[in-house]
Write an enzyme that holds these catalytic residues in place. Structure first.
Site, PDB file in Angstrom:
ATOM      1  CG  ASP A 166      -5.491 -11.881 -75.324  1.00 50.70           C
ATOM      2  OD1 ASP A 166      -5.336 -12.712 -76.229  1.00 50.70           O
ATOM      3  OD2 ASP A 166      -6.146 -10.836 -75.458  1.00 50.70           O
ATOM      4  CG  ASP A 177       8.267  -1.986 -80.231  1.00 53.62           C
ATOM      5  OD1 ASP A 177       9.031  -1.218 -79.615  1.00 53.62           O
ATOM      6  OD2 ASP A 177       7.628  -1.631 -81.233  1.00 53.62           O
ATOM      7  CG  HIS A 202      -6.090 -12.211 -79.558  1.00 52.69           C
ATOM      8  ND1 HIS A 202      -6.375 -11.530 -78.405  1.00 52.69           N
ATOM      9  CD2 HIS A 202      -7.062 -11.873 -80.449  1.00 52.69           C
ATOM     10  CE1 HIS A 202      -7.479 -10.818 -78.579  1.00 52.69           C
ATOM     11  NE2 HIS A 202      -7.916 -11.008 -79.816  1.00 52.69           N
ATOM     12  CG  ASN A 216      11.608   1.248 -79.116  1.00 56.07           C
ATOM     13  OD1 ASN A 216      10.925   1.663 -80.051  1.00 56.07           O
ATOM     14  ND2 ASN A 216      11.498   0.017 -78.650  1.00 56.07           N
ATOM     15  CB  ILE A 220       4.256  -0.269 -83.318  1.00 55.41           C
ATOM     16  CG1 ILE A 220       4.261  -1.183 -82.081  1.00 55.41           C
ATOM     17  CG2 ILE A 220       4.112  -1.086 -84.590  1.00 55.41           C
ATOM     18  CD1 ILE A 220       2.932  -1.810 -81.755  1.00 55.41           C
ATOM     19  CG  ASP A 334     -19.482   1.970 -71.350  1.00 51.94           C
ATOM     20  OD1 ASP A 334     -20.517   2.522 -70.931  1.00 51.94           O
ATOM     21  OD2 ASP A 334     -19.087   0.873 -70.950  1.00 51.94           O
ATOM     22  CB  SER A 360      -9.487  -8.177 -80.220  1.00 49.61           C
ATOM     23  OG  SER A 360     -10.224  -9.229 -79.679  1.00 49.61           O
TER      24      SER A 360
END
Length: 516
Positions: A166, A177, A202, A216, A220, A334, A360
């Site tokens: 990426d 995080d 990204h 933690n 998130i 899929d 993405s």
């Protein structure tokens, strides 16, 4: 009951310390400048851990009638210090490690004992969520039921490495995080250096969806945030979002050399590249699972690498389980996963979080789930993982695999159940008679049950060859008590396969068959 009163008093003191507070506190409300308070909390935590360990081996007995403590100790033949009264005729007994089974049987046979039981664990019956502040804004995680999978994860998990090819990852320092999540062998294929900065953001967003540390008290929860998942950042995206196939090919090859478990490709283009495909097929042949975004054109066009054979192509759905307006749809899709307005880690030296949408975002949702399954069972192959997704995804749209949703929305808990069922000891199977002769290579199977059923009564239906899952399309007809299982690809000729059925009452059925 003196010890219980002491504990209550201690809890009151802790509560007073928290609410009376001072300006500088940690996220859990504890004064981080007060060493005495920290020592006190550590003391209490250690004491509670010791008590919990002791409870694991205790036995609880109910006597035929109440009696004095002295009499109880005599009749049960235990030191009175090891006996605690819970109710007038109920006692817990501390048992030395290694003596549990023998003493449990003795207590069961004691004429004064009405009942003898283990000290059973219990839990609070509220909806528990990780303590990550933005978790409740991560609607996609609850949409796929990931918290239910987290609750059933085994205690021992292996380490999994995911190559995120990426735009790099937030560095200097790494995002809060993603602490201890970044593999030190990351590489920047644009500059030919180890500086994996992320000016685009990204890659940082993708990495957070997969592996942000869970529980933690920060930001998130990553899909695989409870496992030891390492992100290998391979930078191929320029700051303006452009990517070229040479860097992509070099990065995939590098990932193969580093023997990663999964490659996430939240990028793509409309032009087919045979060389790129060859490198990806090499990765798959080496046992590396490749997951890619289906594309954001909102039409039926193919996007590569997602549309290469063997790559798990992921489309996006909204909160109502309908295809996202931007998500590509075609016969290469899929599975689908949530991919709209998903909050995740953002590039910044201030540890920011921001919303992220697109296929993405959907692809790393799938990658995170597969990383958890690999952490449970490292032997799972790319074919196994694709088979698990096919067998357990929630069917959306037309029955079976379709262009809008593939096999359906990923269903992590059902996939976990299937993996855990496979890990159980051999046995407890009901063997069904094999069909006479050999079957066609495109044979579909009609499974007839003895009654109607609810969909959640079936944990999974799979077809295997040499312990590898074969992708199948499953149509359930609950009211009619039947299911139809069709292979996505034709079977190999002159080979043996097994059809396996897992029910949630732990009954398991299997049938062998041979192809023409």
């Amino acid at each position: 009951m003196r010890s219980a009163k002491i504990i209550v008093a201690i809890l009151v003191v802790v509560g007073w310390l928290v609410v009376s507070g001072v300006p500088v506190t940690a996220a859990n409300g504890i004064d981080i400048t007060n060493n005495k308070q920290l020592d006190f909390v550590r003391e209490i935590t250690a004491a509670e851990e010791k008590i919990m360990q002791e409870k694991e081996g205790q036995i609880i007995v109910q006597l035929n009638k109440p009696m004095s403590d002295t009499r109880v100790a005599t009749i049960l033949n235990f030191d009175s210090k090891k006996i605690r009264e819970l109710a007038p005729d109920v006692y817990s007994i501390a048992v030395d490690e290694g003596d549990e089974e023998m003493l449990f049987r003795e207590l069961q046979q004691n004429e004064a004992v009405l009942l003898a039981e283990r000290n059973l664990p219990r839990k609070l019956l509220y909806e528990s969520f990780p303590n990550d502040p933005y978790y409740r804004e991560q609607w996609g995680l609850e949409s796929i039921g990931i918290s239910k999978l987290w609750e059933q994860l085994p205690s021992e998990l292996g380490q999994v490495t995911v190559a995120v090819i990426d735009s790099g990852v937030d560095t200097n320092p790494f995002h809060e995080d993603l602490e201890n999540r970044i593999d030190p062998n990351g590489y920047n294929f644009l500059l030919g250096s180890t500086n994996i900065y992320d000016l685009n953001g990204h890659g940082t967003a993708v990495a957070g969806i997969i592996a942000a540390v869970t529980n933690n008290n920060k930001g998130i929860a990553g899909v695989a945030g409870l496992a030891d998942v390492r992100i290998l950042p391979l930078q191929v995206v320029f700051s303006d979002g452009n990517v070229y196939s040479d860097d992509l090919i070099a990065a995939i090859n590098y990932a193969v050399e580093r023997n990663v478990d999964i490659i996430n490709l939240s990028l793509g283009g409309s032009q087919y590249s045979e060389i790129e495909n060859n490198v990806i097929q090499k990765a798959i042949q080496k046992g590396i699972t490749v997951v890619a975004s289906a594309g954001n054109e909102g039409n039926m066009s193919y996007m590569y690498p997602a549309s290469y054979d063997g790559v798990i192509s992921v489309g996006s759905i909204a909160a109502d389980n309908k295809r996202s307006y931007f998500s590509n749809y075609n016969d290469k899709i899929d599975v689908v996963a949530p991919g709209e307005r998903f909050i995740t880690t953002a590039k910044s030296n201030l540890n920011k979080y921001d919303y992220f949408s697109g296929t993405s975002a959907a692809a790393p949702m799938v990658t995170g789930v597969l990383a958890l399954l690999k952490a449970i069972d490292p032997s799972l192959t790319p074919e196994d993982l694709m088979g698990l997704l096919a067998a357990t995804s929630l069917d959306l749209g037309f029955p079976g695999k379709d262009a809008e949703h593939g096999f359906g929305k990923i269903n992590p808990l059902e996939a976990l159940k299937l993996v855990m069922s496979e890990e159980q000891e051999e046995g407890n199977w009901t063997v069904l008679p094999s069909p006479p002769g050999r079957v066609p290579v495109n044979k579909a199977w009609l499974i007839q049950f003895n009654r109607s059923f609810a969909e959640d009564e079936i944990d999974g239906i799979v077809i295997e060859k040499d312990n590898n899952f074969i992708p199948v399309s499953i149509q359930l007809f609950p009211q009619e008590g039947r299911a139809i299982v069709t292979p996505v690809n034709t079977y190999t000729s002159q080979e043996e396969y097994q059809l396996k059925i897992f029910l949630n009452n732990l009954n398991r059925y299997r049938m062998s068959f041979f192809t023409e």
